[in-house]
Design an enzyme around this catalytic site. Structure first.
Site, PDB file in Angstrom:
ATOM      1  N   LYS A  36       0.838  -1.204   0.000  1.00  0.00           N
ATOM      2  CA  LYS A  36       0.000   0.000   0.000  1.00  0.00           C
ATOM      3  C   LYS A  36       0.874   1.255   0.000  1.00  0.00           C
ATOM      4  CE  LYS A  36      -0.375  -0.454   5.020  1.00  0.00           C
ATOM      5  NZ  LYS A  36      -1.208  -1.017   6.109  1.00  0.00           N
ATOM      6  N   ARG A 134     -11.333  -0.303  14.656  1.00  0.00           N
ATOM      7  CA  ARG A 134     -11.232   0.554  13.474  1.00  0.00           C
ATOM      8  C   ARG A 134     -12.134  -0.080  12.417  1.00  0.00           C
ATOM      9  NH1 ARG A 134      -5.167   1.218  11.101  1.00  0.00           N
ATOM     10  NH2 ARG A 134      -5.815  -0.720  10.121  1.00  0.00           N
ATOM     11  N   TYR A 263      16.998  30.360   6.848  1.00  0.00           N
ATOM     12  CA  TYR A 263      15.905  31.236   7.290  1.00  0.00           C
ATOM     13  C   TYR A 263      15.906  31.408   8.802  1.00  0.00           C
ATOM     14  CZ  TYR A 263      13.450  30.875   2.777  1.00  0.00           C
ATOM     15  OH  TYR A 263      13.084  30.942   1.471  1.00  0.00           O
ATOM     16  N   MET A 311      12.545  24.584   1.852  1.00  0.00           N
ATOM     17  CA  MET A 311      11.791  23.715   0.952  1.00  0.00           C
ATOM     18  C   MET A 311      12.712  22.920   0.038  1.00  0.00           C
ATOM     19  SD  MET A 311       8.674  24.562  -1.671  1.00  0.00           S
ATOM     20  CE  MET A 311       7.682  25.440  -0.492  1.00  0.00           C
TER      21      MET A 311
HETATM   22  C1  LIG Z   1      -0.572  -2.048   6.729  1.00  0.00           C
HETATM   23  C2  LIG Z   1      -1.210  -3.323   7.123  1.00  0.00           C
HETATM   24  C3  LIG Z   1      -0.447  -4.476   7.317  1.00  0.00           C
HETATM   25  C4  LIG Z   1       1.065  -4.470   7.320  1.00  0.00           C
HETATM   26  O1  LIG Z   1       1.511  -3.944   8.546  1.00  0.00           O
HETATM   27  P1  LIG Z   1       3.088  -3.840   8.892  1.00  0.00           P
HETATM   28  O2  LIG Z   1       3.100  -3.383  10.289  1.00  0.00           O
HETATM   29  O3  LIG Z   1       3.642  -2.824   7.936  1.00  0.00           O
HETATM   30  O4  LIG Z   1       3.654  -5.175   8.674  1.00  0.00           O
HETATM   31  C5  LIG Z   1      -1.113  -5.659   7.561  1.00  0.00           C
HETATM   32  N1  LIG Z   1      -2.465  -5.698   7.637  1.00  0.00           N
HETATM   33  C6  LIG Z   1      -3.219  -4.590   7.490  1.00  0.00           C
HETATM   34  C7  LIG Z   1      -4.696  -4.692   7.610  1.00  0.00           C
HETATM   35  C8  LIG Z   1      -2.621  -3.374   7.238  1.00  0.00           C
HETATM   36  O5  LIG Z   1      -3.377  -2.279   7.090  1.00  0.00           O
END
Ligand SMILES: *Cc1c(COP(=O)(O)O)cnc(C)c1O
Length: 373
Positions: A36, A134, A263, A311
């Site tokens: 992701k 969640r 800055y 920046m």
């Molecule tokens: C991001 C995520 C993972 C991976 O988690 P890590 O801590 O990066 O290994 C696994 N399961 C779900 C549902 C996630 O959102």
């Protein structure tokens, strides 16, 4: 170095990490790396290729658009979308031939409609909220009822029940054990009706610290990128950082006492020294809170960021070192014996390693390095 700043993505290290993780799980357990957020900021396409070539069984992502990105890389790899989907996103996920996650009985119909319209059977993973608070359904009876409706639908295929741990990276295991026991109990009920259903829970931390959490499939994210889920040294678990971040020395100036850099004049030379300008800044995701705090590597030595991160530039006090224009500057990664880990930068910024690589902005090109076979 061709451009002013670049992130080097060591795909050989990513493959190594996948193999290390594979070695920690049983032969019947699926490895499903999580790609992701553009592969945690590493660039999703080359990371997906590397993870697949290292023998991953499937790829997990958070969003429908990310599923499409993976499908563009590989026509066949099974994909699982972990996150919440709008009805429009369901259509995208179905187009990508991805499995989807659901937890709301009312959502079953929406998936069925899209599956029917697309003329295909969509795989469904039902999420049980065992304590993350969640996404997922809190009521195991509702989860069981959902598995029955899904199994009865000609347009859906019941693939899995799963959960996500809230505290797998913490030394105290009590809450994680509670979550795992809840999932185990649900799995017992569901498997009595659907013996082939998969069960999954483990993120990187759980994969590494608790074999009992592996069930049928593991979902490591951060660890495949060679970062430590516990925020310590990834080498402790034989993981190799995949991400490194580099720029170069663009100017070298001799500073007399009282001269300031950057800055707001937040840093002033106390004695004669040399200050270099490195053309990288918060526009590249190098966080402004590293002003007068972070360190970089030049010529194999650590040197402090002096003054405010702007920046497009930072200034670095190199003391009595004598760098020349064009010398490589490493913001994350190693030079000789020295290295700056994402874990270290995260500690300086009071955040976690995940946010460090995700935060390096799209302005920084991701360049693939490392053996490619
Ligand atoms: C991001 C995520 C993972 C991976 O988690 P890590 O801590 O990066 O290994 C696994 N399961 C779900 C549902 C996630 O959102």
């Amino acid at each position: 170095m061709y451009e002013r700043a670049e992130a080097r993505i060591d795909v050989g290290a990513l493959r190594h990490n996948c193999r290390v993780l594979r070695g920690l799980i049983g032969p019947g357990v699926e490895l499903s790396p999580v790609l992701k957020a553009d592969g945690y900021g590493h660039g999703v396409a080359h990371c997906a290729e590397a993870a697949i070539s290292a023998g991953s069984d499937r790829i997990a992502v958070a969003t429908a658009r990310e599923a499409l990105q993976i499908r563009a890389v590989d026509a066949d790899v099974p994909i699982l979308v972990l996150g919440a989907l709008t009805p429009g996103e369901v259509e995208v996920a179905v187009t990508a031939r991805a499995d989807v996650s659901i937890w709301d009985p009312d959502f079953i119909q929406a998936i069925e409609n899209q599956a029917e319209a697309a003329g295909r059977v969509v795989g469904v993973h039902v999420k049980y909220d065992t304590g993350m608070g969640r996404l997922g359904n809190l009521d195991p009876d509702v989860v069981v009822a959902m598995t029955r409706s899904i199994a009865a639908s000609p347009h859906l295929s019941l693939e899995a029940v799963w959960t996500h741990f809230a505290t797998a990276d913490e030394p105290n295991r009590d809450f994680m054990d509670l979550q795992r026991r809840r999932l185990t109990e649900l799995a017992r009920r569901v498997r009595s009706e659907f013996p082939g259903i998969k069960v999954h829970a483990a993120n990187s931390a759980a994969l590494i610290c608790d074999p009992a959490s592996h069930f049928d499939l593991v979902r490591p994210g951060v660890a495949i990128y060679g970062m430590d889920p516990f925020g310590r040294d990834p080498a402790d678990h034989n993981l190799r950082p995949v991400f490194s971040f580099h720029s170069y020395v663009a100017t070298v100036k001799r500073f007399e006492p009282g001269m300031s850099a950057g800055y707001g004049r937040t840093w002033t030379a106390g004695e004669p020294t040399t200050v270099v300008t490195v053309p990288v800044g918060y526009g590249d995701g190098l966080r402004r809170s590293l002003s007068n705090r972070g360190e970089v590597l030049i010529g194999g030595r650590r040197h402090p960021i002096a003054g405010t991160v702007s920046m497009d530039n930072i200034t670095v006090d190199v003391g009595d070192a004598r760098p020349v224009i064009g010398d490589e500057v490493t913001l994350l990664g190693s030079q000789g014996e020295e290295s700056i880990l994402a874990e270290r930068m995260a500690a300086d910024l009071k955040t976690i390693n995940y946010e460090i690589t995700c935060g390096i902005s799209p302005r920084v090109p991701r360049v693939m390095v490392g053996e490619t076979a």
